[in-house]
Design an enzyme around this catalytic site. Structure first.
Site, PDB file in Angstrom:
ATOM      1  CB  SER A 170       2.914  -6.287 -10.255  1.00 21.54           C
ATOM      2  OG  SER A 170       2.691  -7.668 -10.356  1.00 21.54           O
TER       3      SER A 170
ATOM      4  CE1 TYR B 160       0.058  -5.911  -5.805  1.00 17.90           C
ATOM      5  CE2 TYR B 160       0.212  -7.622  -7.470  1.00 17.90           C
ATOM      6  CZ  TYR B 160       0.813  -6.652  -6.710  1.00 17.90           C
ATOM      7  OH  TYR B 160       2.163  -6.408  -6.833  1.00 17.90           O
TER       8      TYR B 160
HETATM    9  N1  NAP Z   1       7.130  -9.697  -4.082  1.00 13.35           N
HETATM   10  C1  NAP Z   1       6.655  -9.844  -5.297  1.00 13.35           C
HETATM   11  O1  NAP Z   1       6.530 -10.976  -5.799  1.00 13.35           O
HETATM   12  C2  NAP Z   1       6.285  -8.624  -6.126  1.00 13.35           C
HETATM   13  C3  NAP Z   1       6.094  -8.805  -7.493  1.00 13.35           C
HETATM   14  C4  NAP Z   1       5.738  -7.714  -8.277  1.00 13.35           C
HETATM   15  C5  NAP Z   1       5.588  -6.468  -7.704  1.00 13.35           C
HETATM   16  N2  NAP Z   1       5.776  -6.300  -6.366  1.00 13.35           N
HETATM   17  C6  NAP Z   1       5.594  -4.950  -5.811  1.00 13.35           C
HETATM   18  O2  NAP Z   1       6.778  -4.536  -5.182  1.00 13.35           O
HETATM   19  C7  NAP Z   1       6.501  -3.587  -4.173  1.00 13.35           C
HETATM   20  C8  NAP Z   1       7.238  -3.971  -2.897  1.00 13.35           C
HETATM   21  O3  NAP Z   1       6.772  -5.211  -2.452  1.00 13.35           O
HETATM   22  P1  NAP Z   1       7.728  -6.300  -1.742  1.00 13.35           P
HETATM   23  O4  NAP Z   1       7.696  -7.503  -2.567  1.00 13.35           O
HETATM   24  O5  NAP Z   1       9.010  -5.699  -1.353  1.00 13.35           O
HETATM   25  O6  NAP Z   1       6.822  -6.638  -0.466  1.00 13.35           O
HETATM   26  P2  NAP Z   1       7.013  -6.366   1.104  1.00 13.35           P
HETATM   27  O7  NAP Z   1       8.306  -6.952   1.552  1.00 13.35           O
HETATM   28  O8  NAP Z   1       5.749  -6.811   1.724  1.00 13.35           O
HETATM   29  O9  NAP Z   1       7.162  -4.770   1.185  1.00 13.35           O
HETATM   30  C9  NAP Z   1       6.071  -3.907   1.011  1.00 13.35           C
HETATM   31  C10 NAP Z   1       6.400  -2.579   1.621  1.00 13.35           C
HETATM   32  O10 NAP Z   1       5.282  -1.700   1.451  1.00 13.35           O
HETATM   33  C11 NAP Z   1       5.055  -1.053   2.680  1.00 13.35           C
HETATM   34  N3  NAP Z   1       3.696  -0.535   2.863  1.00 13.35           N
HETATM   35  C12 NAP Z   1       2.525  -1.204   2.872  1.00 13.35           C
HETATM   36  N4  NAP Z   1       1.511  -0.340   3.115  1.00 13.35           N
HETATM   37  C13 NAP Z   1       2.079   0.885   3.268  1.00 13.35           C
HETATM   38  C14 NAP Z   1       1.579   2.187   3.539  1.00 13.35           C
HETATM   39  N5  NAP Z   1       0.272   2.413   3.727  1.00 13.35           N
HETATM   40  N6  NAP Z   1       2.450   3.216   3.613  1.00 13.35           N
HETATM   41  C15 NAP Z   1       3.781   3.011   3.441  1.00 13.35           C
HETATM   42  N7  NAP Z   1       4.315   1.812   3.206  1.00 13.35           N
HETATM   43  C16 NAP Z   1       3.470   0.765   3.120  1.00 13.35           C
HETATM   44  C17 NAP Z   1       5.390  -2.089   3.742  1.00 13.35           C
HETATM   45  O11 NAP Z   1       5.589  -1.419   4.971  1.00 13.35           O
HETATM   46  P3  NAP Z   1       5.110  -2.002   6.399  1.00 13.35           P
HETATM   47  O12 NAP Z   1       6.225  -2.905   6.822  1.00 13.35           O
HETATM   48  O13 NAP Z   1       4.944  -0.807   7.247  1.00 13.35           O
HETATM   49  O14 NAP Z   1       3.822  -2.749   6.148  1.00 13.35           O
HETATM   50  C18 NAP Z   1       6.663  -2.675   3.128  1.00 13.35           C
HETATM   51  O15 NAP Z   1       7.780  -1.871   3.432  1.00 13.35           O
HETATM   52  C19 NAP Z   1       4.981  -3.539  -4.031  1.00 13.35           C
HETATM   53  O16 NAP Z   1       4.466  -2.408  -4.706  1.00 13.35           O
HETATM   54  C20 NAP Z   1       4.533  -4.826  -4.735  1.00 13.35           C
HETATM   55  O17 NAP Z   1       3.229  -4.704  -5.253  1.00 13.35           O
HETATM   56  C21 NAP Z   1       6.124  -7.351  -5.561  1.00 13.35           C
END
Ligand code: NAP
Length: 273
Positions: free
Chosen positions: A136, A149
């Site tokens: 991130s 985080y």
């Molecule tokens: N959205 C942003 O603004 C942003 C920005 C920078 C980086 N990121 C990074 O991008 C990645 C994906 O995030 P996203 O934005 O797509 O958010 P999201 O829609 O909340 O997706 C997160 C995913 O992680 C899964 N997860 C959480 N805990 C888990 C576990 N113990 N084992 C397996 N899966 C697990 C969730 O599954 P469940 O449905 O089972 O909970 C979900 O599929 C993350 O690493 C996040 O830190 C996001």
């Protein structure tokens, strides 16, 4: 039937957001895609679209080993691991119960490391492979009330850099993806963590300000498909960069952190507290 020589990718956290978009991106490019989620009923549509699917909670070491074995048993190779699963934790460092901090690191740091350890023997054996770690903007810059985080993503970044140097000689590339704000369920999940805080009144104003700024930037954030394109690029170019910054907000924040004197940002935070 002719043997399938298409490359194989294993992706974590495909139930929503970036993981889901990434599974579709690789599938469209003709890869054999192992899309995983804690609850596989969340990804039945990806199975219908042609992904191989499996249950995978990244905090469960036994499940990690079993899934990697399944991939190799069925497809005889594993070309790319995308460590995408992750979540955000809000709250000032003083407010976060250490158990919550530990849980944050279990998912965002130890999970990706366990997965890397499970796939590396196969990649080393093949003399090639790629590990793409979704970090991130907060893997480069730390903001108040986002310490848990940011700490987890900074740790992931350091581990990735060491791993990249260690595996350079065995044909494995390790790459970081550093997105800015993305329109996913991330923000809502982050706010759910606030109910576990041991709240300290003095940090309330700062926490609310950062929350508001983050909500605003996520609303204007990029689509998860934009990040999926970058992950795919990092996985498929011949000589990948060490890190890919995705989004203008991430570029700007990383640049500002480098050029704005710390005294100025600290003055600003004192005024906002
Ligand atoms: N959205 C942003 O603004 C942003 C920005 C920078 C980086 N990121 C990074 O991008 C990645 C994906 O995030 P996203 O934005 O797509 O958010 P999201 O829609 O909340 O997706 C997160 C995913 O992680 C899964 N997860 C959480 N805990 C888990 C576990 N113990 N084992 C397996 N899966 C697990 C969730 O599954 P469940 O449905 O089972 O909970 C979900 O599929 C993350 O690493 C996040 O830190 C996001």
């Amino acid at each position: 039937m002719a043997p399938d020589h298409s490359p194989v990718v294993l992706i974590t956290g495909c139930s929503s957001g970036i993981g889901r978009a990434t599974a579709r991106r690789f599938l469209d490019a003709g890869w054999r895609v192992w899309a995983t989620a804690r609850d596989p009923t969340d990804i039945t549509d990806l199975a219908d679209a042609g992904c191989r699917t499996a249950a995978l909670d990244v905090t469960d070491g036994g499940q990690i080993d079993a899934v990697v074995e399944r991939v190799v048993a069925r497809d005889s190779r594993i070309d790319c691991l995308v460590n995408n699963a992750g979540y955000g934790q809000a709250g000032a460092v003083e407010e976060i119960p250490v158990d919550q901090l530990r849980a944050q690191f279990e998912v965002n740091v130890f999970g990706p490391v366990r997965l890397a350890q499970a796939v590396l023997p196969h990649m080393r054996g093949a003399g090639s492979g790629r590990i793409v770690n979704v970090s991130s903007l907060l893997g480069r810059v730390a903001y108040p009330t986002r310490g848990a985080y940011a700490g987890s993503k900074h740790a992931l970044e350091a581990l990735s850099e060491s791993l990249r140097a260690e595996t350079a000689g065995v044909g494995v590339d390790v790459v970081l993806i550093e997105p800015g704000a993305v329109r996913t369920g991330f923000e809502d999940r982050l706010h759910e963590t606030e109910s576990t805080l041991d709240e300290v009144a003095e940090y309330g104003r700062l926490r609310r300000l950062v929350d508001r700024a983050q909500r605003l930037s996520e609303r204007r954030g990029m689509a998860p498909e934009r990040v999926a394109d970058e992950i795919y690029r990092a996985a498929s170019v011949e000589r990948p960069e060490r890190r890919y910054v995705v989004g203008w907000d991430a570029r700007l924040a990383i640049l500002a952190d480098r050029v704005v004197p710390a005294r100025v940002t600290e003055w600003l935070y004192r005024r906002l507290a």
